[in-house]
Scaffold this motif. Structure first.
Motif, short mmCIF file in Angstrom:
data_model
loop_
_atom_site.label_atom_id
_atom_site.label_comp_id
_atom_site.label_asym_id
_atom_site.label_seq_id
_atom_site.Cartn_x
_atom_site.Cartn_y
_atom_site.Cartn_z
N SER A 14 -2.34 2.63 -11.70
CA SER A 14 -2.70 3.47 -10.06
C SER A 14 -3.61 2.39 -9.41
CB SER A 14 -3.37 4.48 -10.21
OG SER A 14 -2.48 5.56 -10.97
N SER A 48 6.33 -2.68 -7.95
CA SER A 48 5.38 -2.36 -7.25
C SER A 48 5.88 -1.35 -6.06
CB SER A 48 4.78 -3.46 -6.11
OG SER A 48 3.97 -2.78 -5.04
N ALA A 49 4.95 -0.36 -5.95
CA ALA A 49 5.43 0.88 -5.32
C ALA A 49 5.85 0.34 -3.76
CB ALA A 49 4.47 1.89 -4.91
N GLY A 116 0.47 -3.82 -4.01
CA GLY A 116 0.35 -3.23 -4.87
C GLY A 116 0.41 -4.29 -6.15
N GLY A 167 1.50 1.87 -9.01
CA GLY A 167 1.96 2.81 -8.08
C GLY A 167 0.49 3.75 -8.06
N HIS A 171 -0.56 10.79 -5.07
CA HIS A 171 -0.47 10.05 -3.90
C HIS A 171 -0.10 10.96 -2.85
CE1 HIS A 171 0.75 6.69 -1.25
NE2 HIS A 171 -0.22 6.24 -1.78
N HIS A 218 3.22 14.14 -4.54
CA HIS A 218 4.08 12.87 -4.20
C HIS A 218 5.09 13.39 -3.19
CE1 HIS A 218 2.54 10.19 -7.25
NE2 HIS A 218 2.58 11.03 -8.23
N GLU A 222 7.79 6.67 -3.99
CA GLU A 222 7.71 5.34 -4.23
C GLU A 222 6.45 4.85 -5.48
OE1 GLU A 222 5.12 6.14 -1.08
OE2 GLU A 222 7.14 6.67 -1.55
N HIS A 223 5.40 5.90 -5.36
CA HIS A 223 4.29 5.53 -6.20
C HIS A 223 4.24 6.15 -7.17
CE1 HIS A 223 2.37 3.98 -2.44
NE2 HIS A 223 1.41 3.39 -3.27
#
Length: 259
Positions: A14, A48-49, A116, A167, A171, A218, A222-223
């Protein structure tokens, strides 16, 4: 996790806000320790997110530049660089593995390192001497797709490649900027995630939308999706382990390892 291991784990990190790199924190200290103790990789493949495409896309540039994909932060962040070389051969190999698994993969050239990618790597591997290939997340695809993508790429770990999903375990930025303390719905989802990962419940991690308050944690995926990717990259029968735990408001900074 110690340096006596020779096969790198896969990781889900994270990555937090860009300015996490500037200030003392348990999370920054953990990243530094993680980089020092993980078996030194031959190369790094990181999803990467903040690299979003419709299909899995591997960046094959030999000399990626920097992407400062954020605004309103401390000026010194925009002066930082992470000059790690790209990994064109790794990107090509990963692309071919994805295609062999009947995934509609693509190659790109010219995309730099977004935050990210470079924020955690700059702390983990500050000498920037390990080649890095980046991989996109596909927000229109589900967790099962990302798990399958990770599984297709898992043989790379046998060649010393460190596979990372970057991610955030929870989030909800609207709640974060609203100044909330850590709400019960974030704690509940974060602990559900922890329990399912450590139980090796890949099906639940792939079908994450069924978790408690999943879409509140969420609002966009994407994360989250780099997590089933990292889980899949560990190979069959894997149980994950939470390596670091921290939560700031509704944003989890947890890191998981899969080996």
């Amino acid at each position: 996790m110690t340096s006596t291991l020779t096969r790198p784990p896969s990781l889900y990190i994270s990555h937090g806000a860009p300015n996490l790199i500037l200030y003392d924190s348990d999370t920054r200290d953990f990243w530094r320790s993680l980089g020092a103790n993980v078996p030194r990789p031959s190369a790094i493949l990181i999803m990467s997110a903040h690299f979003e495409t419709a299909r899995p896309t591997f960046e094959k540039g030999a000399h990626p530049g920097m992407i400062y994909d954020f605004g309103g932060f401390e000026p010194e962040l925009y002066q930082m660089a992470y000059p790690a070389p790209g990994a064109p051969a790794l990107a090509q190999q990963a692309f071919e593995l994805a295609r062999a698994a009947n995934l509609d993969a693509a190659l790109s050239e010219g995309r730099g390192y977004d935050h990210g990618t470079w924020i955690p790597l700059k702390v983990m591997f500050p000498h920037a001497d390990i080649p890095v290939a980046t991989l996109s997340v596909q927000p229109r695809e589900n967790g099962a797709h990302h798990f399958a993508l990770g599984r297709a790429l898992s043989p790379l770990r046998d060649e010393g490649v460190l596979i990372i999903g970057s991610g955030s375990a929870t989030h909800n930025l609207r709640a974060f900027f609203g100044g909330e303390d850590t709400p019960p719905w974030a704690l509940t989802f974060n602990e559900w995630l922890h329990d399912r990962i450590e139980a090796g419940d890949a099906a639940a991690i792939a079908a994450w939308e069924q978790g408690p308050d999943a879409l509140r944690n969420h609002p966009t995926p994407e994360h989250y999706l780099p997590l089933p990717f990292a889980f899949g990259a560990a190979g069959p029968g894997t149980k994950g382990k939470r390596l670091h735990h921290a939560i700031v408001g509704p944003i989890s900074l947890d890191t998981y390892g899969f080996s």
